[in-house]
Design a protein around this motif. Sequence first.
Motif, PDB file in Angstrom:
ATOM      1  N   GLU A 290       0.806  -1.223   0.000  1.00  0.00           N
ATOM      2  CA  GLU A 290       0.000   0.000   0.000  1.00  0.00           C
ATOM      3  C   GLU A 290       0.837   1.270   0.000  1.00  0.00           C
ATOM      4  O   GLU A 290       0.303   2.366  -0.216  1.00  0.00           O
ATOM      5  N   ASP A 291       2.131   1.175   0.232  1.00  0.00           N
ATOM      6  CA  ASP A 291       2.972   2.368   0.280  1.00  0.00           C
ATOM      7  C   ASP A 291       3.063   3.041  -1.085  1.00  0.00           C
ATOM      8  O   ASP A 291       3.050   2.369  -2.124  1.00  0.00           O
ATOM      9  N   PHE A 292       3.159   4.364  -1.068  1.00  0.00           N
ATOM     10  CA  PHE A 292       3.400   5.139  -2.282  1.00  0.00           C
ATOM     11  C   PHE A 292       4.826   5.666  -2.184  1.00  0.00           C
ATOM     12  O   PHE A 292       5.139   6.481  -1.301  1.00  0.00           O
ATOM     13  N   VAL A 293       5.693   5.220  -3.077  1.00  0.00           N
ATOM     14  CA  VAL A 293       7.129   5.442  -2.915  1.00  0.00           C
ATOM     15  C   VAL A 293       7.662   6.442  -3.929  1.00  0.00           C
ATOM     16  O   VAL A 293       7.590   6.227  -5.151  1.00  0.00           O
ATOM     17  N   PHE A 294       8.202   7.548  -3.411  1.00  0.00           N
ATOM     18  CA  PHE A 294       8.956   8.502  -4.214  1.00  0.00           C
ATOM     19  C   PHE A 294      10.424   8.096  -4.169  1.00  0.00           C
ATOM     20  O   PHE A 294      10.949   7.750  -3.107  1.00  0.00           O
ATOM     21  N   VAL A 295      11.119   8.174  -5.314  1.00  0.00           N
ATOM     22  CA  VAL A 295      12.516   7.750  -5.354  1.00  0.00           C
ATOM     23  C   VAL A 295      13.396   8.854  -5.929  1.00  0.00           C
ATOM     24  O   VAL A 295      13.010   9.556  -6.863  1.00  0.00           O
TER      25      VAL A 295
ATOM     26  N   GLU B 290      -0.414  14.710   5.331  1.00  0.00           N
ATOM     27  CA  GLU B 290      -1.632  14.551   4.531  1.00  0.00           C
ATOM     28  C   GLU B 290      -1.590  13.311   3.652  1.00  0.00           C
ATOM     29  O   GLU B 290      -2.603  12.959   3.036  1.00  0.00           O
ATOM     30  N   CYS B 291      -0.436  12.682   3.582  1.00  0.00           N
ATOM     31  CA  CYS B 291      -0.249  11.528   2.689  1.00  0.00           C
ATOM     32  C   CYS B 291       0.358  10.383   3.507  1.00  0.00           C
ATOM     33  O   CYS B 291       1.574  10.123   3.425  1.00  0.00           O
ATOM     34  N   PRO B 292      -0.447   9.721   4.308  1.00  0.00           N
ATOM     35  CA  PRO B 292       0.079   8.784   5.306  1.00  0.00           C
ATOM     36  C   PRO B 292       0.825   7.585   4.735  1.00  0.00           C
ATOM     37  O   PRO B 292       1.676   7.016   5.417  1.00  0.00           O
ATOM     38  N   ARG B 293       0.539   7.190   3.494  1.00  0.00           N
ATOM     39  CA  ARG B 293       1.231   6.039   2.919  1.00  0.00           C
ATOM     40  C   ARG B 293       2.449   6.443   2.093  1.00  0.00           C
ATOM     41  O   ARG B 293       3.103   5.597   1.490  1.00  0.00           O
ATOM     42  N   ALA B 294       2.788   7.732   2.068  1.00  0.00           N
ATOM     43  CA  ALA B 294       3.930   8.197   1.286  1.00  0.00           C
ATOM     44  C   ALA B 294       5.237   7.773   1.934  1.00  0.00           C
ATOM     45  O   ALA B 294       5.397   7.833   3.163  1.00  0.00           O
TER      46      ALA B 294
ATOM     47  N   LEU C 187       0.984  14.146  -7.183  1.00  0.00           N
ATOM     48  CA  LEU C 187       1.288  12.819  -7.705  1.00  0.00           C
ATOM     49  C   LEU C 187       0.702  11.738  -6.797  1.00  0.00           C
ATOM     50  O   LEU C 187       0.176  10.725  -7.276  1.00  0.00           O
ATOM     51  N   TYR C 188       0.796  11.938  -5.523  1.00  0.00           N
ATOM     52  CA  TYR C 188       0.272  10.965  -4.551  1.00  0.00           C
ATOM     53  C   TYR C 188      -1.239  10.802  -4.702  1.00  0.00           C
ATOM     54  O   TYR C 188      -1.767   9.687  -4.646  1.00  0.00           O
ATOM     55  N   GLN C 189      -1.943  11.905  -4.909  1.00  0.00           N
ATOM     56  CA  GLN C 189      -3.407  11.893  -4.854  1.00  0.00           C
ATOM     57  C   GLN C 189      -4.085  11.606  -6.193  1.00  0.00           C
ATOM     58  O   GLN C 189      -5.274  11.277  -6.202  1.00  0.00           O
ATOM     59  N   SER C 190      -3.371  11.731  -7.304  1.00  0.00           N
ATOM     60  CA  SER C 190      -4.048  11.661  -8.600  1.00  0.00           C
ATOM     61  C   SER C 190      -3.490  10.564  -9.509  1.00  0.00           C
ATOM     62  O   SER C 190      -2.510  10.788 -10.241  1.00  0.00           O
ATOM     63  N   PRO C 191      -4.098   9.389  -9.520  1.00  0.00           N
ATOM     64  CA  PRO C 191      -3.666   8.331 -10.446  1.00  0.00           C
ATOM     65  C   PRO C 191      -3.776   8.757 -11.911  1.00  0.00           C
ATOM     66  O   PRO C 191      -2.918   8.381 -12.730  1.00  0.00           O
ATOM     67  N   ASN C 192      -4.807   9.518 -12.263  1.00  0.00           N
ATOM     68  CA  ASN C 192      -4.972   9.945 -13.656  1.00  0.00           C
ATOM     69  C   ASN C 192      -3.820  10.859 -14.086  1.00  0.00           C
ATOM     70  O   ASN C 192      -3.320  10.749 -15.209  1.00  0.00           O
ATOM     71  N   LEU C 193      -3.415  11.768 -13.205  1.00  0.00           N
ATOM     72  CA  LEU C 193      -2.290  12.649 -13.516  1.00  0.00           C
ATOM     73  C   LEU C 193      -1.022  11.827 -13.695  1.00  0.00           C
ATOM     74  O   LEU C 193      -0.265  12.042 -14.652  1.00  0.00           O
TER      75      LEU C 193
END
Length: 374
Positions: free
Chosen positions: A194-199, A223-227, A332-338
């Motif tokens: 479930e994590d959203f990973v920035f690299v 605001e982005c708890p899984r980031a 980026l975290y909030q918008s899959p379409n973007l």
Amino acid sequence: MKKILFCASTLSHLRNFHLPYLQAFRQAGWEVWAAADQEGPLPGAHRVVSLPFVKSMASPKNLRAILAARALLAGESFDAVSLHTTLAAAVVRAAALTLRRRPKIFCTCHGYLFSREDGPARLKYLLPERLCAPVTDVLMVMNREDQRIAVENALSKTGEVRFIPGMGVDFSPFAPWPRERRLRRREELGLSPEDFVFVYGAEFSPRKNQAFLLRAFAAMAGECPRARLLLAGEGALLEECRALCRSLGLEGRVLFPGHVPGMASVLGACDAAVSSSRSEGLPFNIMEAMAAGLPVAASRVKGHTDLLREGESGLLFSLDSPAGAAQAMKLLYQSPNLRERLAASAAGELPRYSLEQVLPQILEIYRDALPGCL
């Protein structure tokens, strides 16, 4: 037999970015030498020698490197020299200034360490380029701002500047991963599905500016708890960034895996790429992320602005405030379409930077200056 010297401040730079060019000259019948900070194996090179580079441009200890480079140039009678990285290019061209008989000197600018807006501070780096211009037979640059700087300041012998789309990237190791492989690699890295990973993969240095990115991540993390933020690499500022991470309360949210041999082994497990660099030439890390199918948010600096069309193939933010970077990351975290739209657009722009496209262009520049030799 014709003889060429490839030179960079580190052997790893030659190994990572220039092997196809060494091999092209070798296949054309040239004797290929290389010079860097150390000796070691280098595919395509007949011989590798070390020069005593000291990383600081202003260090008087680099006089030893200039003298060693002068002895190498005078003793081996090279027909051509191919220079890479700011330090090596300055040292070897300074040595060439003292010679009567000089080889043909090709200098590739991988990114001037200043911009036109930097004010008097830019002279620290601009002055050596101006002094070395009389022995710079061919100058290649890889972003539009560096091209303007070079033309405005006549940084080559003739004033001509050749534009190249980087050195060319082998994109074959990079592609979006299937779900099973992605989940398996995440588990190895200590990440959950479930994590959203920035690299961000880069040396920890003032220019790569990881401290800025940590502050931006801290501003959006609530605001982005899984980031999560994965900062791959080593360098002088690594421990300082670890301490900053702790002081910002980001332990458990930021990963420091150290040196990663080949970012292809990490990118496929991530969701988005970021870069807070202060200055670039044409960065491989961004192109590799694009090839792996990741949307990108990056600082609005040269190199990044050449690769990314703002809002179309990537997001750009100002280095004036971490808040802008935090907003881009949150989008980026909030918008899959973007994310999907940015990644698809970026993928369509990659072919022009591929090794297959770029290698012939650069070899043609060498042919123009060395008729009949390639």
